[in-house]
Design a protein around this motif. Structure first.
Motif, PDB file in Angstrom:
ATOM      1  N   PRO A   1      33.988  30.729  39.651  1.00 27.17           N
ATOM      2  CA  PRO A   1      35.331  30.589  39.088  1.00 27.17           C
ATOM      3  C   PRO A   1      35.648  31.694  38.098  1.00 27.17           C
ATOM      4  CG  PRO A   1      33.840  28.978  38.115  1.00 27.17           C
ATOM      5  CD  PRO A   1      33.091  29.630  39.241  1.00 27.17           C
ATOM      6  N   SER A   2      36.921  31.856  37.764  1.00 30.62           N
ATOM      7  CA  SER A   2      37.319  32.830  36.748  1.00 30.62           C
ATOM      8  C   SER A   2      36.583  32.524  35.446  1.00 30.62           C
ATOM      9  CB  SER A   2      38.829  32.771  36.518  1.00 30.62           C
ATOM     10  OG  SER A   2      39.522  33.162  37.683  1.00 30.62           O
ATOM     11  N   GLY A   3      36.069  33.581  34.828  1.00 30.87           N
ATOM     12  CA  GLY A   3      35.330  33.389  33.592  1.00 30.87           C
ATOM     13  C   GLY A   3      33.865  33.077  33.775  1.00 30.87           C
ATOM     14  N   SER A   4      33.392  33.119  35.028  1.00 30.00           N
ATOM     15  CA  SER A   4      31.988  32.782  35.291  1.00 30.00           C
ATOM     16  C   SER A   4      31.036  33.926  34.978  1.00 30.00           C
ATOM     17  CB  SER A   4      31.809  32.352  36.749  1.00 30.00           C
ATOM     18  OG  SER A   4      32.152  33.411  37.630  1.00 30.00           O
TER      19      SER A   4
ATOM     20  N   LYS B   1      31.254  37.143  36.715  1.00 33.04           N
ATOM     21  CA  LYS B   1      31.045  38.014  37.880  1.00 33.04           C
ATOM     22  C   LYS B   1      31.270  39.487  37.551  1.00 33.04           C
ATOM     23  CE  LYS B   1      34.211  36.219  40.510  1.00 33.04           C
ATOM     24  NZ  LYS B   1      34.817  35.330  39.477  1.00 33.04           N
ATOM     25  N   THR B   2      32.443  39.787  37.018  1.00 28.41           N
ATOM     26  CA  THR B   2      32.774  41.179  36.728  1.00 28.41           C
ATOM     27  C   THR B   2      31.897  41.723  35.609  1.00 28.41           C
ATOM     28  OG1 THR B   2      35.055  40.978  37.515  1.00 28.41           O
ATOM     29  CG2 THR B   2      34.609  42.730  35.930  1.00 28.41           C
TER      30      THR B   2
ATOM     31  N   GLN C   1      39.253  46.965  42.186  1.00 35.70           N
ATOM     32  CA  GLN C   1      40.413  46.223  42.686  1.00 35.70           C
ATOM     33  C   GLN C   1      41.666  47.103  42.726  1.00 35.70           C
ATOM     34  OE1 GLN C   1      41.047  42.549  40.587  1.00 35.70           O
ATOM     35  NE2 GLN C   1      43.208  42.460  41.091  1.00 35.70           N
TER      36      GLN C   1
ATOM     37  N   ASP D   1      34.232  45.517  42.991  1.00 34.47           N
ATOM     38  CA  ASP D   1      34.798  44.445  42.162  1.00 34.47           C
ATOM     39  C   ASP D   1      36.152  44.025  42.707  1.00 34.47           C
ATOM     40  OD1 ASP D   1      35.236  42.641  40.132  1.00 34.47           O
ATOM     41  OD2 ASP D   1      35.779  44.148  38.644  1.00 34.47           O
ATOM     42  N   GLU D   2      36.186  42.861  43.349  1.00 34.24           N
ATOM     43  CA  GLU D   2      37.417  42.314  43.950  1.00 34.24           C
ATOM     44  C   GLU D   2      38.132  43.366  44.799  1.00 34.24           C
ATOM     45  OE1 GLU D   2      38.194  39.239  43.888  1.00 34.24           O
ATOM     46  OE2 GLU D   2      37.418  38.319  42.063  1.00 34.24           O
TER      47      GLU D   2
ATOM     48  N   SER E   1      31.850  41.507  43.837  1.00 34.20           N
ATOM     49  CA  SER E   1      32.323  40.416  42.988  1.00 34.20           C
ATOM     50  C   SER E   1      33.644  39.977  43.600  1.00 34.20           C
ATOM     51  CB  SER E   1      32.543  40.922  41.557  1.00 34.20           C
ATOM     52  OG  SER E   1      33.336  40.011  40.835  1.00 34.20           O
TER      53      SER E   1
ATOM     54  N   HIS F   1      36.596  36.559  44.765  1.00 40.43           N
ATOM     55  CA  HIS F   1      37.099  35.206  44.992  1.00 40.43           C
ATOM     56  C   HIS F   1      37.481  35.015  46.462  1.00 40.43           C
ATOM     57  CE1 HIS F   1      38.080  35.339  40.576  1.00 40.43           C
ATOM     58  NE2 HIS F   1      37.746  34.069  40.669  1.00 40.43           N
TER      59      HIS F   1
END
Length: 230
Positions: free
Chosen positions: A41-44, A46-47, A92, A168-169, A200, A202
């Motif tokens: 999830p966001s804030g986990s 990853k980035t 991204q 990254d995304e 990384s 979603h």
């Protein structure tokens, strides 16, 4: 052979105010030739994890080895040189230089590496053909679609012959057709040239293609799934 190894990696932002624990003791090993997605999830974290592996950020604690080199011990200047030669990045937002052509964007890192003009030109033509853009080499980013710009970014990341690619995304700003084309190219490069990719993401389309899926939750690895090859 491991290309990436982290041990006890922690990252705390604002430690003297309201601390934010982005990573909480991450132990991870990525082997050569993997096609890995880091999800959560966001804030986990990853980035943050990708940036620390890539030497774009420093851990608060822990060790990161890239190709057997502990990059946490490198000076800033040595780390810049190490990134330039050993790590490829795909972001991204593409991050192409707008005043340069696609050809010049791909050549840029090789220019910093002091490679000869003949070597730069040959490598650029090889990579632009690999990503299906040999006919767009003299176009500037504004003259290319989002999907085409991201393919140029992949070619640029591969130009210095890095140990691995951190993405990254990479599909976040792409439509379905462009995403499929980009993933097809990356999967082929991984399969045929054994290039290591770490994403990384979603995006379920990326996750479905990955042969290893690492899930982060609250800065910790919650699960690590290795999938059989199709």
């Amino acid at each position: 052979m491991s290309v990436i190894k982290t041990q006890g990696v922690e990252k705390v932002y604002n430690p003297n105010k309201i601390p934010v624990h982005a990573l909480n003791g991450v132990d991870l090993e990525i082997k050569a030739g993997e096609f890995t997605a880091i999800v959560g999830p966001s804030g986990s974290g990853k980035t943050t994890l990708l940036n620390i592996i890539g030497g774009l950020d420093h851990p608060t604690q822990g060790q990161i080895e890239v190709g057997g080199v502990d990059i946490t011990r490198l000076s800033d200047n040595k780390l810049i040189d190490f990134r330039k030669n050993k790590i490829g990045f795909v972001f991204q937002a593409y991050n192409l230089i707008p005043v340069l052509t696609a050809r010049e964007n791909v050549e840029f890192v090789m220019l910093l590496q002091n490679r000869s003009k003949a070597e730069r030109e040959a490598r650029t033509e090889e990579l632009m053909k690999a990503v299906g853009l040999e006919g767009k080499m003299d176009k500037r980013p504004s003259e290319l679609s989002g999907g085409q710009q991201q393919r140029v970014a992949v070619a640029r990341a591969l130009a210095p012959k890095p140990s691995f690619i951190l993405a990254d995304e990479p599909t976040a700003n792409l439509d379905s057709t462009s995403t499929t084309q980009l993933l097809d190219i990356m999967a082929r490069l991984n399969r045929e040239e054994h290039i290591t990719f770490v994403f990384s993401t979603h995006d379920q389309r990326v996750i479905d293609r990955a042969r290893r899926v690492i899930t982060l939750v609250d800065g910790k690895i919650e699960s690590d799934e290795i999938r059989p090859e199709a």
